[in-house]
Scaffold this active site. Structure first.
Site, PDB file in Angstrom:
ATOM      1  N   LYS A   1       0.841  -1.200   0.000  1.00  0.00           N
ATOM      2  CA  LYS A   1       0.000   0.000   0.000  1.00  0.00           C
ATOM      3  C   LYS A   1       0.878   1.253   0.000  1.00  0.00           C
ATOM      4  O   LYS A   1       1.768   1.397   0.831  1.00  0.00           O
ATOM      5  CB  LYS A   1      -0.888  -0.013   1.249  1.00  0.00           C
ATOM      6  CG  LYS A   1      -1.742   1.241   1.437  1.00  0.00           C
ATOM      7  CD  LYS A   1      -2.523   1.162   2.751  1.00  0.00           C
ATOM      8  CE  LYS A   1      -3.222   2.478   3.071  1.00  0.00           C
ATOM      9  NZ  LYS A   1      -3.912   2.448   4.377  1.00  0.00           N
TER      10      LYS A   1
ATOM     11  N   GLU B   1      -9.536   3.778   2.322  1.00  0.00           N
ATOM     12  CA  GLU B   1      -9.029   3.903   0.951  1.00  0.00           C
ATOM     13  C   GLU B   1      -7.993   2.864   0.588  1.00  0.00           C
ATOM     14  O   GLU B   1      -7.815   2.529  -0.581  1.00  0.00           O
ATOM     15  CB  GLU B   1      -8.453   5.312   0.743  1.00  0.00           C
ATOM     16  CG  GLU B   1      -7.014   5.520   1.205  1.00  0.00           C
ATOM     17  CD  GLU B   1      -6.805   5.330   2.698  1.00  0.00           C
ATOM     18  OE1 GLU B   1      -5.692   4.939   3.087  1.00  0.00           O
ATOM     19  OE2 GLU B   1      -7.747   5.556   3.488  1.00  0.00           O
TER      20      GLU B   1
ATOM     21  N   ASP C   1      -2.530  10.417   3.777  1.00  0.00           N
ATOM     22  CA  ASP C   1      -3.933  10.042   3.938  1.00  0.00           C
ATOM     23  C   ASP C   1      -4.647  11.044   4.838  1.00  0.00           C
ATOM     24  O   ASP C   1      -4.527  10.993   6.057  1.00  0.00           O
ATOM     25  CB  ASP C   1      -4.038   8.640   4.528  1.00  0.00           C
ATOM     26  CG  ASP C   1      -5.490   8.213   4.716  1.00  0.00           C
ATOM     27  OD1 ASP C   1      -6.374   8.812   4.052  1.00  0.00           O
ATOM     28  OD2 ASP C   1      -5.733   7.295   5.515  1.00  0.00           O
TER      29      ASP C   1
ATOM     30  N   ARG D   1      -7.785  -0.355   0.990  1.00  0.00           N
ATOM     31  CA  ARG D   1      -8.296  -1.570   0.348  1.00  0.00           C
ATOM     32  C   ARG D   1      -8.763  -1.294  -1.075  1.00  0.00           C
ATOM     33  O   ARG D   1      -8.781  -2.204  -1.912  1.00  0.00           O
ATOM     34  CB  ARG D   1      -9.423  -2.157   1.203  1.00  0.00           C
ATOM     35  CG  ARG D   1     -10.625  -1.262   1.372  1.00  0.00           C
ATOM     36  CD  ARG D   1     -11.434  -1.606   2.616  1.00  0.00           C
ATOM     37  NE  ARG D   1     -10.673  -1.378   3.840  1.00  0.00           N
ATOM     38  CZ  ARG D   1     -11.143  -1.619   5.061  1.00  0.00           C
ATOM     39  NH1 ARG D   1     -12.381  -2.083   5.224  1.00  0.00           N
ATOM     40  NH2 ARG D   1     -10.410  -1.381   6.119  1.00  0.00           N
TER      41      ARG D   1
ATOM     42  N   LYS E   1      -9.982  12.801   8.564  1.00  0.00           N
ATOM     43  CA  LYS E   1      -9.433  12.429   9.872  1.00  0.00           C
ATOM     44  C   LYS E   1      -9.388  13.668  10.760  1.00  0.00           C
ATOM     45  O   LYS E   1      -9.186  14.779  10.274  1.00  0.00           O
ATOM     46  CB  LYS E   1      -8.020  11.862   9.721  1.00  0.00           C
ATOM     47  CG  LYS E   1      -7.936  10.541   8.980  1.00  0.00           C
ATOM     48  CD  LYS E   1      -6.495  10.082   8.863  1.00  0.00           C
ATOM     49  CE  LYS E   1      -6.360   8.822   8.045  1.00  0.00           C
ATOM     50  NZ  LYS E   1      -6.951   7.644   8.703  1.00  0.00           N
TER      51      LYS E   1
END
Length: 502
Positions: free
Chosen positions: A257, A340, A262, A342, A269
């Site tokens: 990954k 995100e 992120d 996955r 978040k």
């Protein structure tokens, strides 16, 4: 790195010697140093009530009585319980203590309690990992060990010690590369920059390298991956590295990954955003592992696949409720834009399947649920093939990287089904979140033997305390050495057994 010589006669800033618990007298290098110092080492250990617990240290200044300026006694625990990991941690503890004392040249004495190749590899790995610090952006990075020497007074052990040290250096340097990549600030390493670095490393190592840009991914139907990247001004990249020796006996696909930052997307978040640069630690581990393989020459074809994106809440960002079609034809309802990883791994795994691998292993900082289950002390492993999982557990045990198997019951998939698409990317509750994320990924491996390592607990540490002497605050490079042992396991005795799966 390896030199003939004895600890009591070698000139350096500090020399590390092993001390064992429950022993009436010092042994090996420590005993010889003590004799040369007229019993001063034994006296200091007794005064300080030094119990020789594993990786405990004591510093003694020699005041010119032997060429080394300091002795660093390091605890090894009971001699019948010493493993390669004991040596690895002890070596790291010596180097860290030496750095605190501003000792630039450190020597580590060899004791014959383990075979020489095992000692050499463990000492080199532990010392180099323990000496690491990410200081590229600091003016003053404090004390640093600049030179390391492994000492042996036994000429019969020297060649094996050197061979082990050479292998340990490769393992450690690959791990440090993964740490550096993960520690880089996100403004310095967006997806295109990460792809450029991977291409440079591949050219240097002699790997095949393919970088797919958004238009090429669109042609392949990688809509799940591209949906995550849509909100960022930095375009996605799919990094593909290949090590293909002529004597390859099997093909392994490694998928990592690579979320370079992120934010959570529209499901933004609300804390710890400064650590979200580490959401590409799995990709960093895959890149670092691939570039080390030509030096180790395992007889395995290895294809590394790293989907590199940023997950940002821009005007084109994917929205909760959107449905995308992954490259294997599976439709996915996106119910949470912060799930995100996955999504990008779905397309990356499907791409890996096209390379006809015998086995697939993915590494991802996938879920907070794995952290809730295991703390910072172990990563989680799940898979569809127990033999593959067992080999990875054994490799992790040899590397000293804790890995614990979680169950992957088929019932977890029921909560990942959507009423309007084949799957949804987030379950209805937080319970079993690590397993639900893993079983989602299982739908994209085409039935091939596959294992998923959820490295969220171990890839990035917010503090050093309690994590062991060779794990720093920040990126750990977790998984690199496990993968290297998995791809080319050495025949090293006296190693701990892997943990038993549930």
């Amino acid at each position: 790195m390896v030199a003939p010589g004895a600890a009591e006669s070698f000139p350096c800033d500090a020399v590390g010697v092993a001390v064992y618990a429950g022993q009436a007298a010092l042994r090996g290098a420590a005993a010889r140093v003590d004799a040369a110092l007229g019993g001063a080492l034994a006296a200091a250990l007794a005064e300080e009530k030094f119990e020789a617990t594993a990786a405990a240290t004591l510093v003694l200044h020699t005041h010119g009585r032997i060429p080394a300026r300091r002795i660093i006694a390091v605890g090894m625990g009971a001699p019948d319980a010493v493993t390669a990991e004991t040596v690895r941690r002890a070596s790291a503890a010596v180097v860290r203590r030496a750095a605190q004392a501003h000792a630039a040249h450190v020597a580590l004495a060899d004791d014959d309690i383990l075979p020489a190749d095992a000692v050499g590899q463990a000492q080199a790995e532990g010392a180099l990992l323990g000496a690491y610090r990410f200081s590229r952006y600091r003016r003053d990075d404090g004390g640093r060990v600049d030179r390391l020497t492994l000492l042996t007074a036994d000429t019969a052990r020297r060649d094996s010690l050197q061979a082990g040290a050479d292998r340990g250096r490769i393992f450690a340097e690959a791990t440090l590369l993964a740490r550096d990549l993960t520690n880089e600030p996100p403004n310095a390493l967006p997806p295109p920059a990460l792809a450029d670095v991977a291409a440079q490393l591949a050219a240097r190592a002699g790997l095949r390298c393919t970088i797919l840009e958004p238009a090429q991914m669109q042609e392949l139907g990688m809509n799940a991956l591209l949906a995550v990247a849509a909100g960022s001004d930095h375009p996605a990249r799919l990094i593909v590295l290949e090590y293909a020796p002529a004597d390859a006996r099997r093909t392994v696909a490694l998928v990592g990954k690579g979320v370079c930052f992120d934010s959570g997307g529209l499901n933004l978040k609300h804390q710890d955003l400064e650590w979200m640069k580490a959401d590409m630690a799995g990709g960093a581990a895959v890149i670092a592992t691939l570039q080390a393989l030509p030096a180790l020459r395992p007889p395995v074809r290895v294809v590394g696949v790293v989907p590199a994106v940023e997950n940002m809440p821009g005007g084109r960002a994917v929205k909760p409720g959107d449905i995308v079609r992954a490259s294997n034809g599976t439709t996915i309802e996106i119910t949470n834009t912060d799930a995100e990883g996955r999504l990008i791994l779905a397309d990356a795994l499907a791409y890996a399947v096209r390379q006809q691998p015998d086995e697939i292993v993915d590494l991802a900082t996938l879920t907070g649920s794995a952290m809730v289950a295991l703390g910072y002390l172990a990563a989680a492993i799940m898979g569809n093939n127990q033999a593959l999982v067992d080999r990875l557990l054994q490799a992790a045990s040899r590397a000293g990287e804790r890995l614990w198997q979680l169950p992957l019951y088929d019932e977890y998939l029921e909560d990942m089904r959507s009423p309007v698409a084949d799957l949804r990317n987030s379950g209805s509750s937080r319970y079993g979140g690590a397993q639900k994320g893993a079983i989602f990924l299982r739908e994209f491996v085409g039935g091939r033997p596959w294992a998923h390592l959820d490295i969220a607990p171990t890839a990035f540490l917010e503090k050093e305390e309690g994590t062991g002497p060779y794990l720093p605050k920040g990126a750990t490079g977790y998984g690199v050495r496990t993968l290297l042992y998995f791809l080319n396991p050495p025949d090293l005795p006296n190693l701990p057994d892997p943990p038993h799966p549930l």
